[in-house]
Design a protein around this motif. Structure first.
Motif, mmCIF file in Angstrom:
data_model
loop_
_atom_site.group_PDB
_atom_site.id
_atom_site.type_symbol
_atom_site.label_atom_id
_atom_site.label_comp_id
_atom_site.label_asym_id
_atom_site.label_seq_id
_atom_site.Cartn_x
_atom_site.Cartn_y
_atom_site.Cartn_z
ATOM 1 N N ARG A 1 71.158 -9.084 54.196
ATOM 2 C CA ARG A 1 72.036 -10.140 54.106
ATOM 3 C C ARG A 1 72.317 -10.650 55.446
ATOM 4 O O ARG A 1 73.654 -10.308 56.539
ATOM 5 C CB ARG A 1 73.510 -8.854 53.876
ATOM 6 N N GLN A 2 71.947 -11.282 56.115
ATOM 7 C CA GLN A 2 72.948 -11.429 57.605
ATOM 8 C C GLN A 2 74.291 -12.128 57.808
ATOM 9 O O GLN A 2 74.780 -12.327 58.778
ATOM 10 C CB GLN A 2 71.846 -12.343 58.769
ATOM 11 N N ALA A 3 73.875 -12.998 56.764
ATOM 12 C CA ALA A 3 75.354 -14.173 56.762
ATOM 13 C C ALA A 3 76.557 -13.301 57.068
ATOM 14 O O ALA A 3 77.338 -13.498 57.828
ATOM 15 C CB ALA A 3 75.686 -15.094 55.613
ATOM 16 N N LEU A 4 76.919 -12.485 55.465
ATOM 17 C CA LEU A 4 78.049 -11.344 55.958
ATOM 18 C C LEU A 4 78.427 -10.886 56.660
ATOM 19 O O LEU A 4 79.110 -10.458 57.513
ATOM 20 C CB LEU A 4 77.703 -11.269 54.660
ATOM 21 N N VAL A 5 76.910 -10.331 57.564
ATOM 22 C CA VAL A 5 76.866 -9.358 58.543
ATOM 23 C C VAL A 5 77.425 -9.801 59.478
ATOM 24 O O VAL A 5 77.763 -10.075 60.696
ATOM 25 C CB VAL A 5 75.855 -8.928 58.858
ATOM 26 N N GLN A 6 76.620 -11.297 60.433
ATOM 27 C CA GLN A 6 77.450 -12.298 60.994
ATOM 28 C C GLN A 6 78.944 -12.348 60.937
ATOM 29 O O GLN A 6 79.705 -12.556 62.221
ATOM 30 C CB GLN A 6 77.016 -13.276 61.227
ATOM 31 N N ALA A 7 79.583 -12.718 60.564
ATOM 32 C CA ALA A 7 81.141 -13.013 59.733
ATOM 33 C C ALA A 7 81.588 -12.025 59.945
ATOM 34 O O ALA A 7 82.768 -11.849 60.745
ATOM 35 C CB ALA A 7 81.148 -13.644 58.195
ATOM 36 N N LEU A 8 81.317 -10.741 59.388
ATOM 37 C CA LEU A 8 81.882 -9.700 59.950
ATOM 38 C C LEU A 8 81.889 -9.025 61.335
ATOM 39 O O LEU A 8 82.632 -8.949 62.375
ATOM 40 C CB LEU A 8 81.160 -8.223 58.866
ATOM 41 N N VAL A 9 81.003 -9.388 61.555
ATOM 42 C CA VAL A 9 80.804 -9.005 63.118
ATOM 43 C C VAL A 9 81.333 -10.148 64.361
ATOM 44 O O VAL A 9 82.068 -8.988 65.755
ATOM 45 C CB VAL A 9 78.376 -9.125 63.772
ATOM 46 N N ILE A 10 81.183 -11.177 64.583
ATOM 47 C CA ILE A 10 82.156 -12.311 64.659
ATOM 48 C C ILE A 10 83.977 -11.979 64.869
ATOM 49 O O ILE A 10 84.606 -12.033 65.619
ATOM 50 C CB ILE A 10 82.344 -13.650 63.996
ATOM 51 N N THR A 11 84.199 -11.295 63.531
ATOM 52 C CA THR A 11 85.712 -11.081 63.250
ATOM 53 C C THR A 11 85.949 -10.086 64.327
ATOM 54 O O THR A 11 86.622 -9.624 65.059
ATOM 55 C CB THR A 11 85.620 -10.746 61.720
#
Lengths: 167, 477, 106
Positions: C60-70
Motif C-alpha cells: 500500500r505504498q500510495a496510502l503510506v506515501q500520503a501519510l509520510v508526506i503529511t
C-alpha cells in the motif's frame, strides 16, 4: 538486494550515532542529513518516489538549512565552559555505541525467528499516491494547511528582533 | 453541519488578518468573541443531530466520515466555552494590542485543531489535528518570550513530540493488519487477530503516547512547568481544554470506538488513573505558587476521569464524561481567578498574598464556588460527577479504586481549602491595600462559569440523563 | 511466503529500534537544546522508515506515501517552532546549556 540493504542500514545507524556523539553541532547536523539520504534511498527502492523526493528536499535540505542557521546564529559557549562540559561528555556519551549495538543484538536474537502473528492485509486498491492524497485524505490536507498557518505565526512571533517590529 | 465548527474559525482568521489589520485592531476582540459565541450556538443547534444515535455522518464538504455522538457533543461544548473564557481573560491581561491580536489568531487555530480532533473518525487525521492544537499551544506559551515561558514551552515541545512519535509508530504497525487508517478499519483489523502480541504492543505504545499527552503520572513532567509558566490566558486554555482534548478525550474515544475494553487495558488505565489521582493531590498540597498548585490539581482530576473510563461500564464512562465537562468549567474558573489575582496583586506566590476577598469580592466568591465544585461538595456539579465515578467503580467490583477515589477527594478538599484560605480569606497582607477588583468583563466570565457550575449541580438529573442515555447506546454497539 | 515477509520486517525493525534508541538516548542525556532537537529528528526518521517498510510489505505504498508526506510537513513546522524557541532563549540568555534551565522545579 538484501546485502545492499544491510549495508545501508548499518550506515544509517552509524551516521545517527555519530550525529548524537559529535562534539561539533555542525557535524551532528551533517550526520542527520546522511540519515535522511539513506532513508531517501530506501524510499526509492521501495517504489515510493513521491515521498522520496519530499524527504530529500525537505528533510535533508530544508531541515539541515534550518539547523545550520540556528547553529550559526547562536554563539557557542565560552572556552572555559566548553572545557568543563568536555570532561563530562565522555562519561555521558561514551557508552552509546555499545548500548546501540547491544540493543540491536538483543532484539535480533529475540525477534528474528518470530513469525508475524497477525493477518497481513494486502492491498486491494490500485491507485497512485497523488490520487490518494488529493481525493481521499481531504481532512489531512486541511490539517496541513492549518499547521502551516500556525507555523507561519510561530516563525514570525518567535524569530523577530526584540525591537519595535510590529506585525 | 458540524464541519462549520472547523470552517468558521478559519474564515475568522482570514477576516481578522486581511480585513482587521488594516481597519481597527481593537475590534478584533469583539469579533472573535462573537465568533466563539456563534460556535457555541452552532454546537447547541446540532444537539439533536448529535443525539440521533451513534451514526457516523458522512460530511459532504470534506468527503470524510465524522464522528458524531454524545461524547463528542460534550467535548465540543467544553471547547467552545473554554475558548470563550480564555479570550476574555486575554482581553484583560494582555495589554499590548499586537500581542492580543496574535493571541486571538493562535486561539482560533487552536480551536480548529481541537474541533477537528473531536470530529474526526480516522486515526491519522486525529494525529494531524492533535499536532495543530499542540503547535498552536507551543506558540501561545512561548510568544511573550519570558524566560520561564520559554523553558516550559521547550519541555512541552520535546515531551509532546516524543508522544507523537510513539503514536505514529503504533499507527504504522497497525497498518500492517488494517486496510485503512479509519476507526472502522482499525477496529476490524484488530478484531481479526485478537491474540497477536504485535498488535498488543502497538496498542500499548499508542496508549502510552496518549498518557504523555494527557499528563498522567508518571508522564506528567511537562505539565506543571507549562501551566504555571504560560501567560494567564493561555493557562486557562491549557488547563480547561487543550490537555484534556488532546489526551483524555482521545483516550476515551479510542478505547470506546477502536480498541475496546480489554481486561488488561482496563487494569492499566485504572492503575495509572489511581496513581495520578494520589500523586497529583499529594504534590498539590506542598505548593506555594497558586498556578502550580492548580496544575497538580489538574493532574489529579484527570486521574478521576481516567478512573471512570477504566471501570469499563456505561455508568463509569458517563461519570467520566460528566467530570470532563465539570473539570473544564471549574478548572477554567479557578485559573480565571488566578489570572485576576495575578493581574491585580502582581504575584501568584501564595505566601505573599492573603485576605484578598475583602478587596476582590467577586473573584473571592466565584473562587469559593469553583473550589467547592472541584472538591466535590454537594449540591455543586463536581460532587455528582465524582459520586457517579465512585459508584461505578464500586459496582464494577474495583473496590480498592473506589476507596482511593474517596480518599483523594478528602485530599482535594484539604489543598483547595488551604488555597482558598491563604489567598482569599484571613487578613489582608501589607502592600495589598490598593488592589482593586478586576473590571466588569473579567467578573462577567467568572460569574458566568460559576452559574454554569451551580446550574449543572442543581439540574443534575436532567443533565446526567442527557449524557448517560447516548453513552449506553454507544457501548451497546 | 509469510516467513520471508516476517524476516524482512524484523530485520528492518531491529535497525529502526536501534535508531530510535539512539534518538531517545540523545534526548535524555543532552544538555544542549539543539542536540535535543537532533534527537527528536532521529526519532522522526525512524518512524518514517517504519511507515515505508510497512507500506512496502503490504503493497500500500500510495496510502503510506500520503501519510509520510503529511508527517514530514508537520515535522518541519515543529522544528521551525522549536528553533524559534531556542533562538529566543539564546537572545534572553546567551548560552545554550540546558543545565541552565533547570530552575523550574517543584
Amino acid at each position: 538486494m538484501t546485502n545492499l540493504d544491510l549495508i545501508l542500514l548499518i550506515l544509517m545507524v552509524v551516521a545517527a550515532v555519530w550525529a548524537v556523539m559529535a562534539r561539533s553541532l555542525l557535524k551532528a547536523a551533517i550526520g542527520l542529513a546522511i540519515v535522511s539520504i539513506v532513508i531517501t534511498i530506501f524510499m526509492f527502492e521501495f517504489s515510493s518516489p513521491l515521498a522520496a523526493v519530499f524527504e530529500l528536499s525537505v528533510c535533508s535540505g530544508l531541515i539541515t538549512v534550518i539547523f545550520l542557521s540556528t547553529i550559526g546564529l547562536t554563539r557557542p559557549l565560552s572556552h572555559k565552559e566548553l572545557l568543563a562540559l568536555a570532561r563530562d561528555r565522555g562519561r555521558r556519551y561514551g557508552f552509546l555505541p555499545l548500548l546501540v549495538i547491544a540493543c540491536g543484538a538483543v532484539l535480533a536474537f529475540l525477534l528474528l525467528k518470530m513469525p508475524l502473528d497477525l493477518e497481513v492485509a494486502k492491498n486491494t486498491i490500485v491507485a497512485g499516491a497523488r490520487e490518494v492524497l488529493w481525493n481521499a485524505r481531504h481532512l489531512d490536507l486541511f490539517g496541513q494547511i492549518m499547521i502551516l498557518l500556525a507555523g507561519v505565526f510561530g516563525a514570525v512571533l518567535l524569530f523577530r528582533e526584540n525591537s519595535t517590529d510590529e506585525w | 453541519m458540524p464541519s462549520l465548527l472547523i470552517l468558521v474559525p478559519l474564515v475568522g482568521i482570514l477576516v481578522l488578518n486581511f480585513l482587521f489589520k488594516f481597519v481597527v485592531r481593537r475590534a478584533a476582540f469583539w469579533f472573535a468573541l462573537a465568533l466563539f459565541a456563534t460556535q457555541v450556538i452552532i454546537t447547541f443547534l446540532h444537539a439533536p443531530f448529535f443525539y440521533a444515535g451513534n451514526a457516523d455522518r458522512f460530511n459532504p464538504f470534506f468527503k470524510v466520515v465524522f464522528n458524531i455522538d454524545g461524547i463528542s457533543f460534550v467535548a465540543l461544548l467544553c471547547i467552545e466555552i473554554v475558548c470563550l473564557a480564555s479570550l476574555v481573560v486575554a482581553r484583560y491581561t494582555l495589554h499590548d494590542l499586537s500581542q492580543r491580536f496574535n493571541f486571538t489568531n493562535l486561539l482560533l487555530i487552536s480551536s480548529i485543531g481541537m474541533n477537528g480532533l473531536v470530529l474526526t473518525s480516522d486515526i491519522f487525521s486525529l494525529y494531524v489535528f492533535l499536532e495543530v492544537a499542540a503547535v498552536s499551544s507551543f506558540i501561545m506559551i512561548a510568544f511573550r518570550r519570558g524566560k520561564r515561558s520559554l523553558e516550559g514551552a521547550f519541555k512541552y515541545i520535546i515531551l509532546s513530540a516524543v508522544a507523537t512519535v510513539l503514536m505514529l509508530a503504533a499507527i504504522a504497525i497497525l497498518l500492517l493488519a488494517c486496510s485503512d487508517t479509519s476507526f472502522a478499519a482499525i477496529r476490524q483489523g484488530i478484531g481479526q487477530s485478537p491474540e497477536s502480541n504485535i498488535i498488543l504492543f502497538s496498542v500499548g505504545m499508542f496508549i502510552s503516547g496518549l498518557f504523555i499527552k494527557a499528563g498522567l503520572v508518571p508522564f506528567h513532567a511537562w505539565l506543571p512547568d507549562a501551566y504555571s509558566a504560560a501567560p494567564d490566558a493561555v493557562s486557562v486554555l491549557l488547563a480547561g481544554i487543550v490537555t484534556k482534548a488532546c489526551g483524555v478525550y482521545t483516550l476515551i474515544r479510542l478505547v470506546v470506538s477502536v480498541f475496546g475494553f480489554r481486561p488488561g487495558l482496563s487494569q492499566v488505565i485504572l492503575l495509572l488513573g489511581a496513581v495520578s489521582v494520589l500523586v497529583g493531590a499529594l504534590a498539590a498540597l506542598g505548593q506555594n505558587d497558586f498556578k502550580r498548585m492548580l496544575a497538580y490539581s489538574s493532574i489529579s482530576q484527570i486521574g478521576y476521569i481516567v478512573l471512570g473510563l477504566g471501570s469499563g461500564t456505561a455508568l463509569g464512562l458517563a461519570g467520566a464524561v460528566f467530570h470532563f465537562f465539570n473539570h473544564a468549567i471549574f478548572k477554567s474558573l479557578l485559573f480565571v481567578n488566578a489570572a485576576a489575582v495575578a493581574e491585580e496583586a502582581h504575584t501568584t506566590d501564595m505566601d505573599k498574598i492573603g485576605g484578598l476577598s475583602s478587596r476582590m469580592p467577586v473573584t473571592g466568591s466565584t473562587s469559593v464556588i469553583g473550589f467547592l465544585s472541584a472538591a466535590g461538595i454537594p449540591p455543586l456539579a463536581g460532587f455528582w460527577s465524582k459520586l457517579v465515578i465512585i459508584i461505578a467503580l464500586w459496582k464494577a467490583g474495583d473496590i480498592a479504586y473506589a476507596v482511593i477515589a474517596v480518599l483523594a477527594s478528602i485530599l482535594t478538599l484539604s489543598y483547595l481549602l488551604s488555597m482558598q484560605r491563604r489567598v482569599f480569606f484571613g487578613r489582608l497582607k501589607q502592600g495589598l491595600e490598593d488592589t482593586r477588583e478586576v473590571g466588569p468583563g473579567f467578573s462577567f466570565i467568572s460569574v458566568l462559569l460559576a452559574l454554569i457550575i451551580i446550574a449543572c449541580g442543581l439540574l443534575f438529573p436532567m443533565v446526567f440523563n442527557a449524557i448517560y442515555a447516548p453513552i449506553k447506546q454507544i457501548l451497546i454497539q | 511466503m509469510n516467513g520471508s515477509i516476517a524476516e524482512f520486517f524484523w530485520v528492518f525493525a531491529v535497525f529502526i529500534s536501534m535508531l530510535a534508541f539512539a534518538g531517545f538516548y540523545c534526548i535524555l542525556v543532552t544538555r544542549n537544546l539543539i542536540r535535543a532537537l537532533i534527537g527528536l529528528e532521529i526519532l522522526n526518521k525512524a518512524v518514517t522508515l517504519l511507515f515505508i517498510v510497512v507500506g512496502y510489505i503490504t503493497g500500500r505504498q500510495a496510502l503510506v506515501q500520503a501519510l509520510v508526506i503529511t508527517t514530514i510537513v508537520i515535522e518541519v513546522v515543529i522544528i521551525v517552532v522549536a528553533g524559534g524557541v531556542i533562538m529566543s532563549v539564546y537572545r534572553n540568555d546567551e548560552s545554550l546549556d540546558v543545565r541552565n534551565l533547570r530552575n523550574l522545579k517543584g
